[in-house]
Scaffold this motif. Structure first.
Motif, short mmCIF file in Angstrom:
data_model
loop_
_atom_site.label_atom_id
_atom_site.label_comp_id
_atom_site.label_asym_id
_atom_site.label_seq_id
_atom_site.Cartn_x
_atom_site.Cartn_y
_atom_site.Cartn_z
N GLN A 11 1.15 -1.38 0.17
CA GLN A 11 -0.17 -0.22 -0.35
C GLN A 11 0.17 1.14 -0.27
OE1 GLN A 11 -0.49 2.22 2.93
NE2 GLN A 11 0.81 1.28 3.94
N ARG A 12 0.18 2.36 -0.52
CA ARG A 12 1.36 3.84 -0.84
C ARG A 12 -0.02 4.90 0.30
NH1 ARG A 12 5.74 4.75 -1.49
NH2 ARG A 12 4.96 6.85 -2.86
N ARG A 13 0.17 5.29 0.49
CA ARG A 13 -0.83 6.01 1.64
C ARG A 13 -2.04 5.85 2.05
NH1 ARG A 13 2.21 8.13 -1.78
NH2 ARG A 13 0.83 8.65 -3.27
N GLN A 193 13.63 7.66 8.55
CA GLN A 193 11.98 8.01 9.33
C GLN A 193 11.75 8.26 8.16
OE1 GLN A 193 12.81 11.25 12.21
NE2 GLN A 193 14.42 10.06 12.95
N PHE A 194 10.46 8.42 8.09
CA PHE A 194 10.39 8.70 6.71
C PHE A 194 9.26 10.33 7.01
CE2 PHE A 194 6.23 10.02 4.15
CZ PHE A 194 5.95 9.69 2.56
N LYS A 195 10.06 11.42 5.60
CA LYS A 195 9.81 12.71 5.81
C LYS A 195 8.82 13.56 5.08
CE LYS A 195 13.43 13.91 9.38
NZ LYS A 195 12.56 14.18 10.58
N GLY A 196 8.72 12.37 3.99
CA GLY A 196 7.75 13.06 3.34
C GLY A 196 7.31 12.86 2.07
N PHE A 197 6.42 13.05 1.23
CA PHE A 197 6.59 12.32 -0.36
C PHE A 197 5.79 13.70 -1.09
CE2 PHE A 197 2.89 10.98 -3.00
CZ PHE A 197 3.57 10.81 -4.29
N GLU A 198 6.83 13.95 -2.26
CA GLU A 198 6.02 14.73 -3.49
C GLU A 198 6.02 13.83 -4.81
OE1 GLU A 198 8.59 18.12 -5.69
OE2 GLU A 198 9.54 17.45 -3.88
N GLU A 199 4.48 14.61 -5.12
CA GLU A 199 3.44 13.31 -6.14
C GLU A 199 4.31 13.92 -6.98
OE1 GLU A 199 -0.40 14.17 -5.84
OE2 GLU A 199 -0.42 12.97 -7.28
N ASP A 200 5.24 13.36 -8.41
CA ASP A 200 5.73 13.09 -9.28
C ASP A 200 4.39 14.32 -10.21
OD1 ASP A 200 6.47 13.53 -11.73
OD2 ASP A 200 6.24 11.43 -12.59
N HIS A 201 4.44 15.32 -10.57
CA HIS A 201 2.78 16.31 -11.55
C HIS A 201 2.83 16.25 -12.83
CE1 HIS A 201 1.85 17.55 -8.23
NE2 HIS A 201 3.38 18.44 -7.69
N GLY B 172 16.64 10.41 -1.48
CA GLY B 172 15.23 10.85 -2.17
C GLY B 172 14.90 9.25 -2.64
N ARG B 173 14.43 8.98 -2.51
CA ARG B 173 13.34 7.61 -3.14
C ARG B 173 12.38 7.49 -3.96
NH1 ARG B 173 10.92 3.28 1.10
NH2 ARG B 173 9.86 4.69 1.18
N MET B 174 12.29 7.09 -5.39
CA MET B 174 11.82 7.17 -6.26
C MET B 174 11.37 6.43 -6.30
SD MET B 174 12.64 7.24 -9.81
CE MET B 174 12.42 5.49 -11.40
N MET B 175 9.47 6.50 -6.55
CA MET B 175 8.90 5.31 -6.31
C MET B 175 7.82 5.90 -7.90
SD MET B 175 8.35 4.43 -3.36
CE MET B 175 10.23 3.70 -4.21
N GLU B 176 7.04 4.82 -7.94
CA GLU B 176 6.13 5.10 -9.31
C GLU B 176 5.58 5.79 -9.13
OE1 GLU B 176 6.47 1.99 -6.97
OE2 GLU B 176 6.99 0.66 -8.51
N ASP B 177 4.92 6.16 -7.80
CA ASP B 177 4.19 7.93 -8.30
C ASP B 177 4.35 9.30 -7.76
OD1 ASP B 177 3.96 6.48 -5.53
OD2 ASP B 177 2.00 7.10 -5.22
N GLY B 178 5.63 9.29 -7.11
CA GLY B 178 6.64 10.48 -6.80
C GLY B 178 8.22 9.95 -6.31
N THR B 179 8.10 10.82 -5.18
CA THR B 179 9.54 10.50 -3.98
C THR B 179 9.16 10.76 -2.78
OG1 THR B 179 10.79 11.71 -6.40
CG2 THR B 179 11.64 11.19 -4.20
#
Ligand SMILES: Cc1cc2nc3c(=O)[nH]c(=O)nc-3n(C[C@H](O)[C@H](O)[C@H](O)COP(=O)(O)OP(=O)(O)OC[C@H]3O[C@@H](n4cnc5c(N)ncnc54)[C@H](O)[C@@H]3O)c2cc1C
Lengths: 330, 276
Positions: A11-13, A193-201, B172-179
């Motif tokens: 799962q992702r988020r 530690q997970f610090k955040g996620f940045e979506e690929d736009h 930064g970890r490259m994921m299928e939907d972003g980083t």
């Protein structure tokens, strides 16, 4: 005694990746042959209610590890959590998605459990005598296939290439047994530690999840040319891929690169436009169900290897194809 | 740390650059007459990233290349030095042959442990995403598992690296939907993707250093490793004989007088096969 086939739901988020449906379709076949149970295991935070849904794809049992410390995937945390559950429950086989995280997760678990692990698996059966997994994976840039098996020790582990198996279909009226497993990761002194996620736009779909990929190479001529491919991909509900040459020229981001140094995909349909089909590119896509090649040069390697070869200028053929599809959709 | 220097180890593998080569399951490597041996292309990015981290830390780091393989793999380690590594070590022993990725990772980790004892504790290990022959892509994660340290795969960027007690690394970890952004305490293991950098070509100074460098070769007896965990007998995964994939059906040429006609015919074919 080890028993049951487990499918690992990534799962992702809080959203499950569709690879779980693929694992459930092959997992069910294996479980039937063995007359054992098909189980889904998932690890996350706040995922329990969504996990119940796996019953309709054939899961007979759903195991849930639900903890805020495990909300986001980390090698350390998720591998330890899964290994603890496996040690307690003793499954026969674990099927992972061979996604970016799934691969890493499986790798770390294999060491913790001292289990054999096949990666990038595209074929999966059970050996009737030993009741162990028989796996096949492509190797050497997909120019060869390699059979793999694990020493008779359990669990046996396979990381399955996304798209290698069809998705399980929805079936009516099945309620799985759902069991929550209590673990306390706050005591593990996790160092990640997970610090955040940045979506690929970018608006286009990711290639890993697409059943149809429209892919472009040097023949596409530039970033502008890719908008034509994008239009076709959107029309087909697919995603856009690219050759390394197109990526290196900066026409499209790296995450779209298909091939040896890019990503490996197995869509149902791969439409290659202006791609010659060098071996390093083939490594990433030769497992596609059906391949269409569009190329000016009828002698290009991919034109010889594909299912349907269309000779011609992609700047004429693609607009014509888009037109035809629009017409047929009405 | 080695004194005040961050101790970085880059794990590399020598592979054949020919993709038509035969895969030798016993040695878990591609063997072919005439196939040119070279550094696994993915590992080039790991070497480059190690060198860039050293530059970022104003040379307060040392980068050591480590490889497991046959005696010939020494040439790849020299190449790694030419590309900027400060030193290199080869793990080579007939008893290592046939090791699966988990066993290979075990031996690499034992090598890292020994490097740590000799020179100073290792802080950071960098690996390529996968190898271009057996493509398992999990060695980095598995080194971390044996070592019991944090790891991250698909690393596209080293955002921050801070030596200290304990040091930390942000990636930064490259994921299928972003980083994803992850922070780990050191020591840690990173598996790197191609996007992270553009490897430089070897400098003249590097080439000279590589010629002069002494590359230690460690055998099983040099490592504190259990023989039960290595080689074909110690590996949980068994690799069978490879075979070519079945030929693709079809190979049909879509004919037509105009692009429109070809497009129409192609669409029809795709509909027949229920793809659309
Ligand atoms: C270690 C290594 C790793 C590599 N990894 C990868 C990888 O991951 N992925 C990858 O793709 N490559 C990879 N490569 C590169 C690979 O060898 C090729 O160079 C690359 O795939 C070529 O890209 P291409 O097909 O787009 O370009 P080209 O080979 O130049 O082909 C362009 C094609 O477009 C056709 N064309 C031109 N104009 C038109 C038009 N108007 N209409 C129709 N057709 C047209 C031409 O006839 C030609 O066939 C790697 C190479 C190495 C050495």
């Amino acid at each position: 005694m080890p028993s049951d086939i487990w499918c690992v739901a990534e799962q992702r988020r809080g959203t499950f990746l569709p690879t779980i449906q693929e694992l459930l379709s092959i997992g069910k076949k294996l479980a039937r042959e063995l007359q054992e149970k098909l189980t889904v295991i998932t690890i996350g935070s706040g995922v329990e209610s969504a996990a119940r849904e796996f019953g309709k794809y054939g899961a007979e049992r759903v195991l849930v590890v639900d903890h805020p410390a495990l909300a986001h995937y980390t090698d350390e945390g998720h591998a330890r959590a899964l290994a603890e559950v496996v040690r307690k429950e003793d499954p026969r086989a674990l099927l992972f998605p061979c996604s970016a995280n799934g691969r890493s997760w499986a790798g770390r678990c294999a060491v913790l459990l001292e289990a054999g692990l096949g990666t990038d698996v595209t074929e999966l059966t059970i050996d009737p005598q030993s009741k162990t997994l028989k796996m096949v994976r492509p190797c050497c840039g997909a120019s060869l296939l390699m059979p793999l098996s694990c020493r008779t020790r359990f669990p046996q582990m396979a990381a399955v290439r996304p798209g290698a198996f069809p998705r399980a279909e929805i079936q009516a009226g099945k309620t799985p047994e759902v069991r929550k497993i209590d673990l306390d990761p706050s005591r593990w002194k996790l160092r990640t530690q997970f610090k955040g996620f940045e979506e690929d736009h970018s608006q286009v779909k990711d290639i890993a999840q697409a059943e149809i990929i429209v892919s472009g190479g040097y023949g596409v001529g530039g970033a502008d040319g890719f908008s034509l491919l994008e239009e076709l991909a959107k029309l087909l509900g697919g995603a856009v891929g690219a050759s390394r040459r197109a990526v290196d020229l900066g026409w499209i981001p790296y995450r779209h690169q298909v091939g040896l140094t890019g990503r490996t995909i197995k869509p149902r349909l791969y439409i290659a436009c202006g791609i010659s089909g060098q071996i390093q590119h083939l490594a990433g896509m030769s497992q596609s169900d059906v391949i269409v090649a569009i190329n000016k040069d009828s002698q290009a390697p991919l034109m010889k290897l594909c299912n349907y070869a269309v000779e011609g200028d992609l700047f004429e053929l693609l607009p014509a194809l888009i037109e035809e599809i629009k017409k047929s959709k009405g | 740390m080695i004194g005040d220097k961050l101790h970085i180890v880059v794990c590399i593998k020598q592979t054949s650059s020919s993709t038509n080569a035969q895969f030798d399951a016993k040695k878990a490597t591609v063997q072919a007459a005439g196939a040119q041996a070279a550094i696994n292309p993915f590992d080039e990015y790991a070497i480059e990233e190690g060198v860039r981290i050293r530059e970022r830390l104003n040379s307060k780091a040392t980068v050591h290349a480590l490889s497991l393989g046959p005696a010939e793999a020494e040439s790849s380690l020299r190449e790694a030095i030419a590309k900027g590594c400060d030193g290199a070590t080869l793990l080579s022993d007939p008893q290592f042959e046939g090791s699966d990725t988990a066993a290979t990772a075990y031996l690499l980790q034992k090598g890292i442990e020994k490097l740590g004892k000799l020179k100073g504790p290792v802080d950071l290990v960098l690996c390529g995403k996968q190898t271009n022959d057996s493509d398992a892509g999990v060695v980095g994660t598995q080194v971390a598992a044996w070592w019991d340290v944090p790891s991250a795969a698909s690393v596209r960027k080293v955002v921050e690296i801070a030596p200290g007690n304990p040091g930390k690394v942000v990636v930064g970890r490259m994921m299928e939907d972003g980083t994803d952004t992850l922070e780990m305490s050191l020591p840690a293991v990173l598996s790197i993707v191609k996007e992270i950098n553009e490897p430089r070509i070897a400098s003249l100074k590097g080439k000279m250093a590589s010629r002069k460098a002494e590359i230690a070769v460690w055998r099983l007896s040099d490592l504190e490793a259990e023989v039960e965990k290595i080689g074909a007998a110690g590996s949980a995964l068994r690799m069978g004989e490879t075979y070519p994939p079945p030929k693709r059906s079809g190979g049909e040429v879509i004919e037509g007088k105009s692009p429109q006609e070809k497009a129409k015919k192609l669409l029809q074919k795709l509909k027949e096969t229920k793809l659309l």
